[in-house]
Scaffold this active site. Sequence first.
Site, short mmCIF file in Angstrom:
data_model
loop_
_atom_site.label_atom_id
_atom_site.label_comp_id
_atom_site.label_asym_id
_atom_site.label_seq_id
_atom_site.Cartn_x
_atom_site.Cartn_y
_atom_site.Cartn_z
N ARG A 1 -0.50 9.02 -10.00
CA ARG A 1 -0.55 7.79 -9.21
C ARG A 1 0.11 6.58 -9.91
O ARG A 1 0.76 5.77 -9.27
CB ARG A 1 -2.02 7.44 -8.89
N GLU B 1 1.06 -12.93 12.71
CA GLU B 1 1.58 -11.75 13.39
C GLU B 1 1.44 -10.59 12.40
O GLU B 1 1.79 -10.72 11.22
CB GLU B 1 3.06 -11.94 13.74
N HIS C 1 2.62 3.15 -8.98
CA HIS C 1 2.40 1.72 -9.28
C HIS C 1 3.59 1.16 -10.04
O HIS C 1 4.06 0.07 -9.77
CB HIS C 1 1.12 1.52 -10.09
N ARG D 1 -11.90 2.35 -8.49
CA ARG D 1 -10.97 3.47 -8.75
C ARG D 1 -11.24 4.08 -10.11
O ARG D 1 -11.93 3.47 -10.94
CB ARG D 1 -9.54 2.97 -8.67
N ASP E 1 0.83 -1.21 0.00
CA ASP E 1 0.00 0.00 0.00
C ASP E 1 0.87 1.26 0.00
O ASP E 1 2.00 1.25 0.49
CB ASP E 1 -0.92 -0.02 1.24
N GLY E 2 0.32 2.33 -0.57
CA GLY E 2 0.99 3.63 -0.52
C GLY E 2 1.60 4.10 -1.83
O GLY E 2 2.31 5.09 -1.86
N ASN E 3 1.29 3.39 -2.92
CA ASN E 3 1.84 3.80 -4.23
C ASN E 3 1.39 5.21 -4.61
O ASN E 3 2.17 6.02 -5.09
CB ASN E 3 1.36 2.85 -5.33
N ILE F 1 -7.03 -4.47 7.36
CA ILE F 1 -6.82 -5.70 6.61
C ILE F 1 -7.40 -5.63 5.20
O ILE F 1 -6.97 -6.35 4.30
CB ILE F 1 -7.44 -6.90 7.40
N GLU G 1 -12.44 -4.53 -4.50
CA GLU G 1 -12.89 -3.15 -4.27
C GLU G 1 -12.13 -2.14 -5.15
O GLU G 1 -12.63 -1.04 -5.40
CB GLU G 1 -12.69 -2.78 -2.79
N ASN G 2 -10.94 -2.52 -5.61
CA ASN G 2 -10.14 -1.59 -6.42
C ASN G 2 -10.75 -1.27 -7.79
O ASN G 2 -10.36 -0.31 -8.45
CB ASN G 2 -8.70 -2.09 -6.61
C1 IPE Z 1 -5.59 -2.77 -0.41
O1 IPE Z 1 -5.14 -1.49 -0.65
C2 IPE Z 1 -5.55 -3.57 -1.66
C3 IPE Z 1 -4.24 -3.75 -2.25
C4 IPE Z 1 -3.09 -3.52 -1.68
C5 IPE Z 1 -4.25 -4.32 -3.55
P1 IPE Z 1 -6.16 -0.28 -0.78
O2 IPE Z 1 -5.33 0.96 -0.77
O3 IPE Z 1 -7.06 -0.47 -1.93
O4 IPE Z 1 -6.97 -0.42 0.57
P2 IPE Z 1 -8.05 0.52 1.25
O5 IPE Z 1 -9.21 0.60 0.33
O6 IPE Z 1 -7.39 1.86 1.44
O7 IPE Z 1 -8.36 -0.13 2.54
C1 IPE Z 2 -1.44 0.19 -3.39
O1 IPE Z 2 -1.22 1.57 -3.40
C2 IPE Z 2 -1.65 -0.37 -4.78
C3 IPE Z 2 -2.99 -0.86 -5.06
C4 IPE Z 2 -3.99 -0.86 -4.24
C5 IPE Z 2 -3.22 -1.37 -6.39
P1 IPE Z 2 -2.43 2.59 -3.46
O2 IPE Z 2 -2.73 2.86 -4.90
O3 IPE Z 2 -3.54 2.13 -2.64
O4 IPE Z 2 -1.76 3.88 -2.81
P2 IPE Z 2 -2.44 4.92 -1.83
O5 IPE Z 2 -3.01 4.13 -0.70
O6 IPE Z 2 -3.47 5.64 -2.59
O7 IPE Z 2 -1.30 5.79 -1.39
MG MG Z 3 -4.07 2.38 -0.69
#
Ligand code: IPE
Ligand code: IPE
Ligand code: MG
Length: 247
Positions: free
Chosen positions: A34, A208, A38, A72, A21-23, A196, A68-69
């Site tokens: 964004r 853990e 990725h 986007r 997470d955090g890309n 989660i 859920e993605n």
């Molecule tokens: C969770 O990340 C899914 C993946 C890492 C693929 P998200 O960034 O989509 O999660 P939420 O929606 O913020 O919980």
């Molecule tokens: C995780 O990074 C990658 C995927 C969920 C595909 P995000 O795209 O969720 O990055 P943030 O959470 O918006 O920083």
């Molecule tokens: Mg995210």
Amino acid sequence: MDLKSEIDLDKLPQHIAIIMDGNGRWAKKHGKPRVFGHRNGVTSVREVTEGAAELGVKYLTLYAFSTENWSRPALEVTALMALLVDTVRKELKTLTENNIRLQAIGDLSKLPDRSRKALLEGIEKTKHHTRMTLVLALNYSARWEIMQAVKNIATQVEQKELNTNAIDEQVFENALSTAGMPDPELLIRTSGETRISNFLLWQIAYAELYFTPIFWPEFRKQHLYEAILNYQNRERRFGKISEQIEK
Ligand code: IPE
Ligand code: IPE
Ligand code: MG
């Protein structure tokens, strides 16, 4: 400090799962779109895959795209799906050189044809590799997976292949897409979020949890070592008390 040499190889988690997470936030921090995040996340995938395999970890599961993605912006979803094709094709050589087997969990039927094809090709070409299994969670949702398992078991009962009384944890686990894999002992989530997000709900019952503020595109082998060392310093009690645990 050499973190790697501090790791106790006899107490290595067999299965590590990561919520990458955090890309997006990382890209924003660099004033970039964004997708830039990725793309850079792929380097981190390579690093942890290599790092985990070198240590002797047997399973590495990466959450790459949740059900859920799909909500986007369309452009981002398209870019992620294209990146998947590219990455699987490009990394096939590295996977082969490193004797790593590729697998996927999730509802792959909903992926664009091109992405699914590249993925299945990668899975097929690496199926005999034995050093480590890299599992990509794609269009994955733990609740979906659990519903699938329930339906599958209901069908077996309906067809009189299975008795209701015979349904136990093993039967249930065999109906999940992770059948045959050990449960993850260590779950890592990057970017400072502490949730989660519908990932491996059944399988992480005793995992853990390790949360780090590092954004995924910044995650390197050193960060993986830190997480493993942190895991090794915990006492896994499984309901017992400290004195009952063999040290
Ligand atoms: C969770 O990340 C899914 C993946 C890492 C693929 P998200 O960034 O989509 O999660 P939420 O929606 O913020 O919980
Ligand atoms: C995780 O990074 C990658 C995927 C969920 C595909 P995000 O795209 O969720 O990055 P943030 O959470 O918006 O920083
Ligand atoms: Mg995210």
